[in-house]
Motif scaffolding. Sequence first.
Motif, PDB file in Angstrom:
ATOM      1  N   HIS A 195     145.664  81.413  47.127  1.00  0.00           N
ATOM      2  CA  HIS A 195     144.606  81.206  48.125  1.00  0.00           C
ATOM      3  C   HIS A 195     144.439  79.721  48.422  1.00  0.00           C
ATOM      4  CE1 HIS A 195     142.438  80.616  44.321  1.00  0.00           C
ATOM      5  NE2 HIS A 195     141.488  80.003  44.995  1.00  0.00           N
ATOM      6  N   VAL A 196     144.800  78.895  47.432  1.00  0.00           N
ATOM      7  CA  VAL A 196     144.666  77.443  47.619  1.00  0.00           C
ATOM      8  C   VAL A 196     145.696  76.954  48.646  1.00  0.00           C
ATOM      9  CG1 VAL A 196     144.876  75.207  46.461  1.00  0.00           C
ATOM     10  CG2 VAL A 196     143.780  77.134  45.287  1.00  0.00           C
ATOM     11  N   LEU A 197     146.950  77.361  48.471  1.00  0.00           N
ATOM     12  CA  LEU A 197     147.997  76.910  49.400  1.00  0.00           C
ATOM     13  C   LEU A 197     147.748  77.459  50.798  1.00  0.00           C
ATOM     14  CD1 LEU A 197     151.160  77.108  47.124  1.00  0.00           C
ATOM     15  CD2 LEU A 197     149.889  75.080  47.833  1.00  0.00           C
ATOM     16  N   GLN A 198     147.255  78.692  50.881  1.00  0.00           N
ATOM     17  CA  GLN A 198     146.972  79.246  52.216  1.00  0.00           C
ATOM     18  C   GLN A 198     145.838  78.462  52.881  1.00  0.00           C
ATOM     19  OE1 GLN A 198     147.852  83.572  52.928  1.00  0.00           O
ATOM     20  NE2 GLN A 198     147.467  83.667  50.745  1.00  0.00           N
ATOM     21  N   ALA A 199     144.823  78.095  52.090  1.00  0.00           N
ATOM     22  CA  ALA A 199     143.721  77.300  52.662  1.00  0.00           C
ATOM     23  C   ALA A 199     144.221  75.928  53.125  1.00  0.00           C
ATOM     24  CB  ALA A 199     142.608  77.137  51.626  1.00  0.00           C
ATOM     25  N   MET A 200     145.298  75.440  52.499  1.00  0.00           N
ATOM     26  CA  MET A 200     145.861  74.131  52.878  1.00  0.00           C
ATOM     27  C   MET A 200     146.844  74.243  54.051  1.00  0.00           C
ATOM     28  SD  MET A 200     146.371  72.770  48.966  1.00  0.00           S
ATOM     29  CE  MET A 200     147.293  71.288  49.317  1.00  0.00           C
ATOM     30  N   GLY A 201     147.008  75.464  54.566  1.00  0.00           N
ATOM     31  CA  GLY A 201     147.824  75.630  55.766  1.00  0.00           C
ATOM     32  C   GLY A 201     149.239  76.127  55.522  1.00  0.00           C
ATOM     33  N   HIS A 202     149.575  76.449  54.268  1.00  0.00           N
ATOM     34  CA  HIS A 202     150.908  76.991  53.994  1.00  0.00           C
ATOM     35  C   HIS A 202     150.970  78.456  54.428  1.00  0.00           C
ATOM     36  CE1 HIS A 202     152.865  73.677  51.901  1.00  0.00           C
ATOM     37  NE2 HIS A 202     151.698  73.412  51.352  1.00  0.00           N
ATOM     38  N   THR A 203     152.157  78.915  54.773  1.00  0.00           N
ATOM     39  CA  THR A 203     152.333  80.308  55.169  1.00  0.00           C
ATOM     40  C   THR A 203     152.186  81.197  53.932  1.00  0.00           C
ATOM     41  OG1 THR A 203     154.685  80.306  54.691  1.00  0.00           O
ATOM     42  CG2 THR A 203     154.037  79.617  56.920  1.00  0.00           C
ATOM     43  N   PRO A 204     151.934  82.512  54.155  1.00  0.00           N
ATOM     44  CA  PRO A 204     151.837  83.418  52.996  1.00  0.00           C
ATOM     45  C   PRO A 204     153.112  83.361  52.142  1.00  0.00           C
ATOM     46  CG  PRO A 204     150.997  84.502  54.962  1.00  0.00           C
ATOM     47  CD  PRO A 204     151.574  83.185  55.415  1.00  0.00           C
ATOM     48  N   GLU A 205     154.270  83.246  52.760  1.00  0.00           N
ATOM     49  CA  GLU A 205     155.522  83.188  52.015  1.00  0.00           C
ATOM     50  C   GLU A 205     155.591  81.909  51.155  1.00  0.00           C
ATOM     51  OE1 GLU A 205     157.040  85.936  51.888  1.00  0.00           O
ATOM     52  OE2 GLU A 205     158.356  84.999  50.375  1.00  0.00           O
ATOM     53  N   GLU A 206     155.259  80.786  51.775  1.00  0.00           N
ATOM     54  CA  GLU A 206     155.257  79.515  51.012  1.00  0.00           C
ATOM     55  C   GLU A 206     154.255  79.572  49.861  1.00  0.00           C
ATOM     56  OE1 GLU A 206     156.371  76.410  54.657  1.00  0.00           O
ATOM     57  OE2 GLU A 206     154.287  76.820  54.157  1.00  0.00           O
ATOM     58  N   SER A 207     153.207  80.360  50.055  1.00  0.00           N
ATOM     59  CA  SER A 207     152.153  80.428  49.040  1.00  0.00           C
ATOM     60  C   SER A 207     152.577  81.229  47.815  1.00  0.00           C
ATOM     61  CB  SER A 207     150.876  81.038  49.640  1.00  0.00           C
ATOM     62  OG  SER A 207     150.504  80.289  50.765  1.00  0.00           O
ATOM     63  N   ARG A 208     153.807  81.781  47.857  1.00  0.00           N
ATOM     64  CA  ARG A 208     154.375  82.420  46.658  1.00  0.00           C
ATOM     65  C   ARG A 208     155.629  81.678  46.215  1.00  0.00           C
ATOM     66  NH1 ARG A 208     156.198  87.698  46.349  1.00  0.00           N
ATOM     67  NH2 ARG A 208     156.151  87.094  44.180  1.00  0.00           N
ATOM     68  N   SER A 209     155.788  80.451  46.693  1.00  0.00           N
ATOM     69  CA  SER A 209     157.013  79.677  46.433  1.00  0.00           C
ATOM     70  C   SER A 209     156.680  78.324  45.821  1.00  0.00           C
ATOM     71  CB  SER A 209     157.772  79.464  47.753  1.00  0.00           C
ATOM     72  OG  SER A 209     158.042  80.704  48.363  1.00  0.00           O
ATOM     73  N   ALA A 210     155.774  78.338  44.867  1.00  0.00           N
ATOM     74  CA  ALA A 210     155.320  77.059  44.318  1.00  0.00           C
ATOM     75  C   ALA A 210     155.625  76.952  42.834  1.00  0.00           C
ATOM     76  CB  ALA A 210     153.818  76.918  44.528  1.00  0.00           C
ATOM     77  N   VAL A 211     155.791  75.725  42.410  1.00  0.00           N
ATOM     78  CA  VAL A 211     155.929  75.476  40.980  1.00  0.00           C
ATOM     79  C   VAL A 211     155.039  74.283  40.630  1.00  0.00           C
ATOM     80  CG1 VAL A 211     158.110  74.266  41.437  1.00  0.00           C
ATOM     81  CG2 VAL A 211     157.591  74.975  39.138  1.00  0.00           C
ATOM     82  N   ARG A 212     154.260  74.458  39.566  1.00  0.00           N
ATOM     83  CA  ARG A 212     153.337  73.388  39.148  1.00  0.00           C
ATOM     84  C   ARG A 212     153.795  72.835  37.795  1.00  0.00           C
ATOM     85  NH1 ARG A 212     147.571  75.187  37.107  1.00  0.00           N
ATOM     86  NH2 ARG A 212     148.863  75.820  35.345  1.00  0.00           N
ATOM     87  N   PHE A 213     154.064  71.550  37.784  1.00  0.00           N
ATOM     88  CA  PHE A 213     154.357  70.847  36.542  1.00  0.00           C
ATOM     89  C   PHE A 213     153.051  70.148  36.152  1.00  0.00           C
ATOM     90  CE2 PHE A 213     158.150  71.027  39.117  1.00  0.00           C
ATOM     91  CZ  PHE A 213     159.174  71.338  38.240  1.00  0.00           C
ATOM     92  N   SER A 214     152.554  70.416  34.958  1.00  0.00           N
ATOM     93  CA  SER A 214     151.337  69.695  34.578  1.00  0.00           C
ATOM     94  C   SER A 214     151.545  69.015  33.229  1.00  0.00           C
ATOM     95  CB  SER A 214     150.111  70.609  34.595  1.00  0.00           C
ATOM     96  OG  SER A 214     150.320  71.769  33.840  1.00  0.00           O
ATOM     97  N   LEU A 215     151.183  67.743  33.212  1.00  0.00           N
ATOM     98  CA  LEU A 215     151.508  66.846  32.111  1.00  0.00           C
ATOM     99  C   LEU A 215     150.277  66.617  31.242  1.00  0.00           C
ATOM    100  CD1 LEU A 215     153.395  66.342  34.632  1.00  0.00           C
ATOM    101  CD2 LEU A 215     153.758  64.068  33.757  1.00  0.00           C
ATOM    102  N   GLY A 216     150.490  66.068  30.074  1.00  0.00           N
ATOM    103  CA  GLY A 216     149.351  65.829  29.187  1.00  0.00           C
ATOM    104  C   GLY A 216     149.703  64.945  28.019  1.00  0.00           C
ATOM    105  N   TRP A 217     148.846  65.041  26.981  1.00  0.00           N
ATOM    106  CA  TRP A 217     148.915  64.036  25.918  1.00  0.00           C
ATOM    107  C   TRP A 217     150.212  64.083  25.112  1.00  0.00           C
ATOM    108  CZ3 TRP A 217     148.873  64.973  20.548  1.00  0.00           C
ATOM    109  CH2 TRP A 217     148.591  66.278  20.166  1.00  0.00           C
ATOM    110  N   THR A 218     150.928  65.216  25.133  1.00  0.00           N
ATOM    111  CA  THR A 218     152.187  65.274  24.373  1.00  0.00           C
ATOM    112  C   THR A 218     153.407  65.004  25.259  1.00  0.00           C
ATOM    113  OG1 THR A 218     152.325  67.656  24.775  1.00  0.00           O
ATOM    114  CG2 THR A 218     151.331  66.967  22.689  1.00  0.00           C
TER     115      THR A 218
END
Length: 380
Positions: A330-353
Amino acid sequence: MHYLDHAATTPLRPAAREAWLAAADLTGNPSSLHGEGRRVRAVVEDARERIGAALGADAAEVILLSGGTEADNLALKGLWWGRGGAGRIVTTAVEHHAVLDSAKWLADREGAELVEVGVDSAGAVDIDAFTAALPGATLATAMWVNNEVGAVQPVAELAAAAAAAGVPMHCDAVQAVGYEQVDFGASGLTTMAVSAHKIGGPVGVGALLARRDAPLAPLLHGGGQERKLRSGTVDAAGAAAFAAALEQVVAERDLERRRVEALGDRLATGIRDAVPDAVVRGAADGCSAHVVHAVVPGASSEAMLMLLDAAGVAVSSGSACTAGVVERSHVLQAMGHTPEESRSAVRFSLGWTTTDGDVDAALAALADAVARARAAGRMR
Ligand SMILES: Cc1ncc(COP(=O)(O)O)c(C=O)c1O
């Protein structure tokens, strides 16, 4: 394994583990009047004091509970019922489901009028639309840092607008505490949600910071703990571990932000080189230091995650998952991405290790994972 999923949960910090184990060995209900109970009560109150101090809040403003989800539910439903249970809720289109689904539930079950304010292509809330929706509202809510793409919201401005309109305002700061200067007292917010396991504390403990005059109704009834707002025996060990993790985060925050941001910049640049048509968002695009997000046209999130996992790199799509299938974001769609693009994401999240080696491993595996995910998509 190269763990790049810190926005989902973080490895336990040694200081938090130590505090946790020491307190877990104590016997006594913090509400009991005998010496054992008083000893555990002292652990809780010490943790409350330190959690408050680390977040710019008085100890009395710290309501200990089970985590971000509970804190968001208590804030939204508690403010709704505390203010008479009628009227309008102003929120944003990119909130975590703990906020969004609470608001939708209040709309469905309680007749709340819901205004979901949109965001721009970077995920930033439209301040004018938010401000315009406020007059006469029952409550307002906006997150500080988005958990999917890392977008940082102008919380101070949104809170000032809510205060000017006389509307109590909640903020989900679960993803903000690690890398943003979070000062509850200075923020002008009425309530704020935080969670221990996103910052190196254990899963199952968090807090709702609530001003003393916050018009909150309780959701849990029973022993009347936590200003009568959250009945249930307080988790002393969890609170002690949360305080230990939080103090370390605050002490090291500036240094850590610079270190993690440099790793994230290198990762974002590497992704752009390896996958030139990916839409990549990172700290250089105004997002939080710890999130690097990529929309990869033609590759499904599940395929990329599984291929990266097989290569020893743990990442997420960032959006919700039902029965192993990544939902359209829902976040990507709210940002204007197509429904297809909104299932084509990868999130890398970094931290203390996170180390350079983790970034190297992710970049070494990425091009092949994307090529194979795209090929699998074409065969479908
Ligand atoms: C922004 C945000 N809010 C709320 C939560 C829920 O927190 P918890 O896992 O402590 O219930 C999360 C975690 O996924 C989050 O990222």
